[in-house]
Design an enzyme around this catalytic site. Structure first.
Site, PDB file in Angstrom:
ATOM      1  N   LYS A 187       3.769  19.306  -1.471  1.00  0.00           N
ATOM      2  CA  LYS A 187       4.156  17.901  -1.596  1.00  0.00           C
ATOM      3  C   LYS A 187       4.444  17.611  -3.056  1.00  0.00           C
ATOM      4  CE  LYS A 187       4.557  14.332   1.234  1.00  0.00           C
ATOM      5  NZ  LYS A 187       4.844  14.336   2.668  1.00  0.00           N
TER       6      LYS A 187
HETATM    7  P1  NAD Z   1      10.022   4.814   3.874  1.00  0.00           P
HETATM    8  O1  NAD Z   1      10.065   4.690   2.406  1.00  0.00           O
HETATM    9  O2  NAD Z   1      11.278   5.041   4.628  1.00  0.00           O
HETATM   10  O3  NAD Z   1       9.293   3.546   4.519  1.00  0.00           O
HETATM   11  C1  NAD Z   1       8.047   3.096   4.142  1.00  0.00           C
HETATM   12  C2  NAD Z   1       7.910   1.706   4.748  1.00  0.00           C
HETATM   13  O4  NAD Z   1       6.551   1.287   4.604  1.00  0.00           O
HETATM   14  C3  NAD Z   1       8.773   0.663   4.068  1.00  0.00           C
HETATM   15  O5  NAD Z   1       9.367  -0.169   5.054  1.00  0.00           O
HETATM   16  C4  NAD Z   1       7.774  -0.161   3.267  1.00  0.00           C
HETATM   17  O6  NAD Z   1       8.181  -1.497   3.071  1.00  0.00           O
HETATM   18  C5  NAD Z   1       6.571  -0.058   4.164  1.00  0.00           C
HETATM   19  N1  NAD Z   1       5.298  -0.336   3.500  1.00  0.00           N
HETATM   20  C6  NAD Z   1       4.847   0.112   2.310  1.00  0.00           C
HETATM   21  N2  NAD Z   1       3.628  -0.392   2.080  1.00  0.00           N
HETATM   22  C7  NAD Z   1       3.309  -1.142   3.154  1.00  0.00           C
HETATM   23  C8  NAD Z   1       2.189  -1.906   3.521  1.00  0.00           C
HETATM   24  N3  NAD Z   1       1.133  -1.998   2.735  1.00  0.00           N
HETATM   25  N4  NAD Z   1       2.199  -2.571   4.712  1.00  0.00           N
HETATM   26  C9  NAD Z   1       3.260  -2.490   5.542  1.00  0.00           C
HETATM   27  N5  NAD Z   1       4.343  -1.760   5.245  1.00  0.00           N
HETATM   28  C10 NAD Z   1       4.368  -1.118   4.076  1.00  0.00           C
HETATM   29  O7  NAD Z   1       8.962   5.985   4.148  1.00  0.00           O
HETATM   30  P2  NAD Z   1       8.834   6.911   5.431  1.00  0.00           P
HETATM   31  O8  NAD Z   1       9.565   8.159   5.153  1.00  0.00           O
HETATM   32  O9  NAD Z   1       9.097   6.132   6.661  1.00  0.00           O
HETATM   33  O10 NAD Z   1       7.283   7.280   5.334  1.00  0.00           O
HETATM   34  C11 NAD Z   1       6.276   6.454   5.946  1.00  0.00           C
HETATM   35  C12 NAD Z   1       5.081   7.324   6.276  1.00  0.00           C
HETATM   36  O11 NAD Z   1       5.524   8.376   7.145  1.00  0.00           O
HETATM   37  C13 NAD Z   1       4.444   8.025   5.071  1.00  0.00           C
HETATM   38  O12 NAD Z   1       3.061   8.139   5.284  1.00  0.00           O
HETATM   39  C14 NAD Z   1       5.084   9.390   5.098  1.00  0.00           C
HETATM   40  O13 NAD Z   1       4.316  10.366   4.417  1.00  0.00           O
HETATM   41  C15 NAD Z   1       5.134   9.620   6.589  1.00  0.00           C
HETATM   42  N6  NAD Z   1       6.072  10.670   6.990  1.00  0.00           N
HETATM   43  C16 NAD Z   1       7.411  10.566   6.709  1.00  0.00           C
HETATM   44  C17 NAD Z   1       8.249  11.593   7.090  1.00  0.00           C
HETATM   45  C18 NAD Z   1       9.742  11.555   6.848  1.00  0.00           C
HETATM   46  O14 NAD Z   1      10.427  12.474   7.300  1.00  0.00           O
HETATM   47  N7  NAD Z   1      10.278  10.556   6.204  1.00  0.00           N
HETATM   48  C19 NAD Z   1       7.740  12.723   7.760  1.00  0.00           C
HETATM   49  C20 NAD Z   1       6.390  12.759   8.050  1.00  0.00           C
HETATM   50  C21 NAD Z   1       5.562  11.728   7.655  1.00  0.00           C
END
Ligand code: NAD
Length: 438
Positions: free
Chosen positions: A128
Site C-alpha cells: 500500500k
Molecule cells: P473514493 O475516494 O472514491 O471515495 C471515498 C468516499 O468516502 C468519498 O465519497 C468521500 O466523500 C467519502 N468519505 C470520506 N470520509 C467520509 C466520512 N467520514 N463519512 C462519509 N463519507 C466519507 O475512495 P474509494 O476508492 O471508494 O475507497 C473507499 C474505501 O474502499 C476505502 O476504505 C478503500 O481503501 C476501500 N477500497 C477501495 C478500492 C478501490 O478499488 N477503489 C478497493 C478496495 C477497497
C-alpha cells in the site's frame, strides 16, 4: 480516524480468541490488523516460526515529496510505500491521498492486502502507498506534480514484476496514468503493467473502475442467499459515496433494493422511501457532493449508522463502527466495502446482536481481483470483453465467499477470523514450501 496508539488487552482464552480478535484499541488500524492476525494464527495453530516470517511488512519506504505549489513555494509532503509480502507473487495495493494518512495506516492497509489477495487466491502479495496531503485543496497541476515526484521517489521498488500500485481513496485513473507515464519515461518505453486502474486507453481493463463495488454486490448477494433475505426490497444504507460505495449502491438499487440513505464527507441524505441512486450519482459527478439531493432530508452521520435497515455498507475509511456506536447499528448485514471500517470491539458487539459481517478482505476484494485481470491483460497484450471480466469476477467472489463461509460454519469462528484464516493459511503454506533464504 485517530492515530494514537494504546496498549492491547492481555490474551484471553483460546475459545474467545477463536471467536474474535480481542483488542481494546479502536483507533490504530495497524494494531487492529495485528490483533486479527494473532486471532487467526491461533485458530490455525500456526508455529511461531511461520508467524515471524509472515506477520510483519517485508519493506517500508518513507519518502519526502517536495512539490512546487501554484503560489511558487515548495511544500514537502510525507509519503510511504509499504510492501507487506511478496511470498505468493509481486506485491500489490493502492495509493491513498488523504490528510490523515500515517505510516501505521499504510502498514495496516498493506497487511490486509496480503491476506485479501490470498483469500481470492490471486498470485499477489500485499502493499500500500499513501501521501499525507489534502487533495481537495490542491489544483490539478499540484496533484500531477506531486504524483510524478512521489512515483519517482518510490520508483526503485515498484514495477510490473515487483510491486504494482492502483487507486485508493482520492486517487483515480488519472493518477494512475501519471504514475505509468513517469515510470515509463524513466525506463524509456511504455510499461502499462506497472499500475492497474488505468484509463482504458492506456491498457486499463474494462470493468476495473466498477470492480470493487461490483465485488461488494456479489458478496452481498451471497450473504442474502445464505441468510434467506430477499435482496428485492431490502433496505440499504451506504456510508461513503465514492468509487466503492456508489457502484455498490447502484448495483443494489438496480437489483430492487431500496437505498434509503447515503453519505459522503460533506453530507448525509435520507429518504425512507428510497433514493434514486442513478440520479444521485449523476448529481455527485456534477457537483462533487451528495448534499441537497432533491427528495431527501439531511441527517447527521451518527443517525445514518443507526438507521433501521437490512444492509449497511461502510465504504469510506477505517474505524467507522467502533465500541462506542456498534450497539446502535440495526442492520442484518454489514458489508465492508471500506478497509477496516469495523474495530475488534465493534465486532464483539455486532456478533452479540446477530449481525452478519462480510469482512473487508473478502467483501472489497473485487478491486484487486480485476486489477489482477488488468495486469494479466497488459502482460499478454490481449484484452477481454467487459462481460468476460464480470463473469470471471463473479466466479472468484462467490467461490471465495463460499470458502470463507465454510470455515465460519465448520470452525465456528466469526466471518472475519474465517477470512483471515483462509488468507493467512495460504500465505503460511507458500512460505513453508519456499523455505527461508539463505
Ligand atoms: P473514493 O475516494 O472514491 O471515495 C471515498 C468516499 O468516502 C468519498 O465519497 C468521500 O466523500 C467519502 N468519505 C470520506 N470520509 C467520509 C466520512 N467520514 N463519512 C462519509 N463519507 C466519507 O475512495 P474509494 O476508492 O471508494 O475507497 C473507499 C474505501 O474502499 C476505502 O476504505 C478503500 O481503501 C476501500 N477500497 C477501495 C478500492 C478501490 O478499488 N477503489 C478497493 C478496495 C477497497
Amino acid at each position: 480516524m485517530a492515530i494514537k496508539r494504546t496498549s492491547r488487552e492481555p490474551a484471553r482464552g483460546m475459545e474467545d480468541r477463536k471467536m474474535f480478535a480481542t483488542a481494546t484499541v479502536q483507533d490504530n488500524a495497524y494494531d487492529v490488523a495485528l490483533t486479527n492476525f494473532d486471532a487467526a494464527a491461533d485458530a490455525l495453530e500456526l508455529s511461531q516460526d511461520i508467524r515471524e516470517m509472515i506477520k510483519y511488512p517485508e519493506r517500508v519506504l518513507m519518502v519526502s515529496v517536495p512539490v512546487r505549489m501554484d503560489n511558487g513555494h515548495i511544500h514537502r509532503f510525507e509519503a510511504y510505500r509499504v510492501q507487506h509480502s511478496s511470498v505468493r507473487g509481486p506485491s500489490k495495493g493502492g495509493i491513498r491521498y488523504h490528510p490523515q494518512v500515517t505510516l501505521d495506516e499504510v502498514k495496516a492497509l498493506a497487511t490486509w492486502m496480503t491476506w485479501k489477495c490470498a483469500v481470492v487466491n490471486i498470485p499477489f502479495g500485499g502493499a500500500k502507498g499513501g501521501v499525507t496531503c489534502d487533495p481537495k485543496h490542491m489544483s490539478i497541476g499540484e496533484l500531477e506534480r506531486m504524483t510524478r515526484r512521489y512515483t519517482s521517489a518510490i520508483l526503485p521498488i515498484i514495477g510490473p514484476e515487483q510491486d504494482i500500485p492502483a487507486p485508493d481513496v482520492y486517487t483515480n485513473p488519472q493518477t494512475m496514468a501519471w504514475m505509468m507515464d513517469t515510470y515509463s519515461m524513466t525506463k524509456g518505453y511504455a510499461i502499462p503493467g506497472v499500475v492497474t486502474g488505468k484509463p482504458i486507453s492506456l491498457g486499463g481493463s474494462l470493468g476495473r473502475n466498477e470492480a470493487t463495488g461490483r465485488g461488494v454486490f456479489y458478496t452481498v448477494q451471497s450473504a442474502c442467499e445464505h441468510l434467506g433475505l430477499p435482496l428485492q426490497g431490502a433496505r440499504v444504507v451506504v456510508q461513503g459515496f465514492g468509487n466503492a460505495g456508489s457502484i455498490a449502491a447502484q448495483l443494489l438499487y438496480e437489483s430492487g433494493a431500496i437505498v434509503i440513505a447515503v453519505s459522503d464527507s460533506s453530507a448525509c441524505v435520507y429518504n425512507p422511501k428510497g433514493l434514486n441512486v442513478r440520479e444521485l450519482i449523476h448529481m455527485k459527478t456534477l457537483t462533487g457532493h451528495v448534499g441537497g439531493f432533491p427528495d431527501s432530508e439531511a441527517i447527521e452521520p451518527s443517525e445514518l449508522l443507526s438507521l433501521r435497515c437490512d444492509i449497511l455498507v461502510p465504504a469510506a475509511l477505517e474505524n467507522t463502527v467502533h465500541g462506542g456506536n456498534a450497539s446502535s447499528v440495526s442492520a442484518k448485514i454489514v458489508a465492508e466495502a471500506a478497509n477496516g471500517p469495523v474495530t475488534p470491539a465493534a465486532d464483539h458487539i455486532l456478533e452479540d446482536k446477530g449481525v452478519f459481517v462480510i469482512p473487508d478482505i473478502l467483501c472489497n476484494a473485487g478491486g484487486v481481483t480485476v486489477s489482477y485481470f488488468e495486469w494479466v491483460q497488459d502482460e499478454q497484450h490481449l484484452f477481454w470483453e467487459a462481460q468476460d471480466v464480470y463473469n470471471r469476477l463473479e466466479r472468484v467472489m462467490k467461490t471465495s465467499f463460499r470458502d470463507v463461509l465454510k470455515i465460519h460454519t465448520d470452525r465456528k469462528v466469526s466471518m472475519r477470523i474465517a477470512a483471515n484464516m483462509l488468507g493467512i493459511g495460504r500465505v503460511a503454506e507458500a512460505v513453508q514450501i519456499r523455505g527461508i533464504y539463505p
